[in-house]
Write a protein that holds these residues in place. Structure first.
Motif, PDB file in Angstrom:
ATOM      1  N   THR A  84       0.772  -1.122   0.039  1.00 43.43           N
ATOM      2  CA  THR A  84      -0.128  -0.097  -0.003  1.00 43.43           C
ATOM      3  C   THR A  84       0.838   1.339   0.009  1.00 43.43           C
ATOM      4  OG1 THR A  84      -1.653  -1.004   1.071  1.00 43.43           O
ATOM      5  CG2 THR A  84      -1.745   1.091   1.219  1.00 43.43           C
ATOM      6  N   ARG A  85       2.064   1.241   0.950  1.00 45.75           N
ATOM      7  CA  ARG A  85       3.075   2.445   0.749  1.00 45.75           C
ATOM      8  C   ARG A  85       3.341   2.764  -0.405  1.00 45.75           C
ATOM      9  NH1 ARG A  85       4.193   0.297   5.852  1.00 45.75           N
ATOM     10  NH2 ARG A  85       6.079  -0.708   4.896  1.00 45.75           N
ATOM     11  N   ALA A  86       4.107   1.458  -1.133  1.00 49.74           N
ATOM     12  CA  ALA A  86       4.828   1.603  -2.425  1.00 49.74           C
ATOM     13  C   ALA A  86       3.718   2.276  -3.557  1.00 49.74           C
ATOM     14  CB  ALA A  86       5.529   0.425  -2.692  1.00 49.74           C
ATOM     15  N   ALA A  87       2.553   1.685  -3.592  1.00 52.36           N
ATOM     16  CA  ALA A  87       1.586   2.138  -4.412  1.00 52.36           C
ATOM     17  C   ALA A  87       1.136   3.492  -4.332  1.00 52.36           C
ATOM     18  CB  ALA A  87       0.611   1.059  -4.346  1.00 52.36           C
ATOM     19  N   SER A  88       1.115   3.758  -3.218  1.00 52.91           N
ATOM     20  CA  SER A  88       0.590   5.294  -2.776  1.00 52.91           C
ATOM     21  C   SER A  88       1.488   6.107  -3.319  1.00 52.91           C
ATOM     22  CB  SER A  88       0.123   5.306  -1.065  1.00 52.91           C
ATOM     23  OG  SER A  88      -0.809   4.407  -0.861  1.00 52.91           O
ATOM     24  N   ALA A 100      -6.566   4.836  -0.097  1.00 51.01           N
ATOM     25  CA  ALA A 100      -6.182   3.532   0.026  1.00 51.01           C
ATOM     26  C   ALA A 100      -6.500   2.632   1.312  1.00 51.01           C
ATOM     27  CB  ALA A 100      -4.494   3.628  -0.021  1.00 51.01           C
ATOM     28  N   GLU A 101      -6.875   1.440   0.789  1.00 46.69           N
ATOM     29  CA  GLU A 101      -7.184   0.608   1.842  1.00 46.69           C
ATOM     30  C   GLU A 101      -6.747  -0.876   1.577  1.00 46.69           C
ATOM     31  OE1 GLU A 101     -11.462  -1.147   3.199  1.00 46.69           O
ATOM     32  OE2 GLU A 101     -11.650   0.726   2.583  1.00 46.69           O
ATOM     33  N   HIS A 102      -6.536  -1.683   2.662  1.00 45.64           N
ATOM     34  CA  HIS A 102      -5.948  -2.745   2.456  1.00 45.64           C
ATOM     35  C   HIS A 102      -6.553  -3.992   3.324  1.00 45.64           C
ATOM     36  CE1 HIS A 102      -3.471  -2.810   6.229  1.00 45.64           C
ATOM     37  NE2 HIS A 102      -2.859  -1.796   5.815  1.00 45.64           N
ATOM     38  N   ALA A 103      -6.447  -5.305   2.946  1.00 46.17           N
ATOM     39  CA  ALA A 103      -7.265  -6.649   3.748  1.00 46.17           C
ATOM     40  C   ALA A 103      -6.339  -6.325   5.181  1.00 46.17           C
ATOM     41  CB  ALA A 103      -6.916  -7.482   2.923  1.00 46.17           C
ATOM     42  N   ASN A 104      -6.926  -6.763   6.126  1.00 44.55           N
ATOM     43  CA  ASN A 104      -6.350  -6.662   7.458  1.00 44.55           C
ATOM     44  C   ASN A 104      -6.779  -7.699   8.268  1.00 44.55           C
ATOM     45  OD1 ASN A 104      -8.934  -6.012   8.069  1.00 44.55           O
ATOM     46  ND2 ASN A 104      -8.292  -3.711   8.440  1.00 44.55           N
ATOM     47  N   ALA A 105      -7.611  -8.822   7.748  1.00 41.85           N
ATOM     48  CA  ALA A 105      -7.919 -10.104   8.574  1.00 41.85           C
ATOM     49  C   ALA A 105      -7.766 -11.124   7.617  1.00 41.85           C
ATOM     50  CB  ALA A 105      -9.435  -9.980   8.788  1.00 41.85           C
TER      51      ALA A 105
END
Length: 287
Positions: A84-88, A100-105
């Motif tokens: 997420t950081r790299a893409a952002s 931006a959002e990412h899976a966390n479970a």
């Protein structure tokens, strides 16, 4: 974009792109395409990062399950956050507004949140998935079946975000009509639109004629619409459409995706599945 394209871009104000977390970040064709499209349209971009696939099978013994779960959770957090950081950073460098959002479970349904996000965006950008990529294909099927939004699938070599030559796979069906309506921002900006009808696969006697489609497009300012009726070799519509794309330097295909419910699973129609197996140019799909 040209003035005409800028006027058309009013139909795309928020774009969603999905990528998978990986140990080493690599810009995917879908991410590259989505960033360029958002920049050209002045649209905001939403990024969703999927969890990486499990690194090892679920352990069979209770004793090892706890350690496995702890390691997998840590890996999930590290890889999704890093991706997420790299893409952002790439999006920021392009001057595009980003959420931006990412899976966390670890055990949440893989694409449930992605489908939710799609419903509140104008278009979804996703990488084309090989037939062997069951996880990627399931995301595509669920997007087409359950999001209510068009999906643009990006092949390995990306594509032009301002396609000048677009082919509409026109069979006169409700799905094809929906795809044309959803794709108007691209169609209005194109130099040439060709409505391609391929015979030999099904009865087209009750289809809305291509001439009627051309009249509809003309009312939207698309006056350079050509009609092409082709014979599908052996009834292979997808193969004939790919050949036409190659011969005519087409840069995008617009088509209605045939998806129906069978035993509560999303199942793709034969032509749709074949086009997904071999996507020569960005493929704009609506259901």
């Amino acid at each position: 974009m040209t003035d005409r394209a800028n006027n058309a871009s009013g139909g795309m104000r928020c774009i969603l792109v999905g990528i998978e977390a990986a140990p080493e970040f690599v810009e995917t064709p879908a991410l590259e395409y989505a960033i360029s499209l958002a920049a050209d349209c002045g649209a905001s971009l939403s990024l969703y990062v999927f969890a990486p696939p499990p690194s090892a099978p679920w352990p069979m013994t209770t004793g090892s399950a706890s350690a496995w779960l702890e390691n997998e959770t840590e890996r999930l957090e590290q890889q999704t956050a890093a991706t997420t950081r790299a893409a952002s950073k790439l999006v920021s460098q392009a001057g595009v507004d980003l959420v931006a959002e990412h899976a966390n479970a670890l055990f949440e349904p893989r694409d449930a949140r992605f489908v939710q996000l799609a419903r509140v965006h104008d278009v979804v950008i996703f990488d084309a998935a090989a037939a062997a990529d069951s996880s990627g294909r399931r995301v595509i099927e669920d997007m087409l079946f359950d999001s209510g939004r068009p999906v643009v699938l990006i092949p390995r070599f990306a594509g032009n975000v301002s396609p000048r030559r677009i082919a509409i796979a026109w069979d006169g069906s409700a799905r094809a009509a929906r795809a044309v309506k959803d794709a108007l921002p691209f169609l209005i900006a194109a130099d040439l639109v060709v409505a391609v009808t391929i015979t030999g696969e099904k009865d087209l006697s009750r289809m809305a004629p291509g001439a009627d489609l051309a009249s509809y497009l003309a009312r939207h300012g698309i006056r350079n619409c050509k009609l092409a009726t082709l014979a599908g070799a052996g009834g292979d519509v997808a193969a004939r459409l790919r050949l036409f794309v190659a011969e005519e330097d087409v840069e995008m295909i617009v088509m209605g995706a045939f998806v129906h419910s069978r035993f509560r699973e999303a199942v793709l129609g034969g032509v749709t599945r074949s086009m997904l197996d071999d996507t020569p140019v960005p493929l704009f799909l609506s259901h």
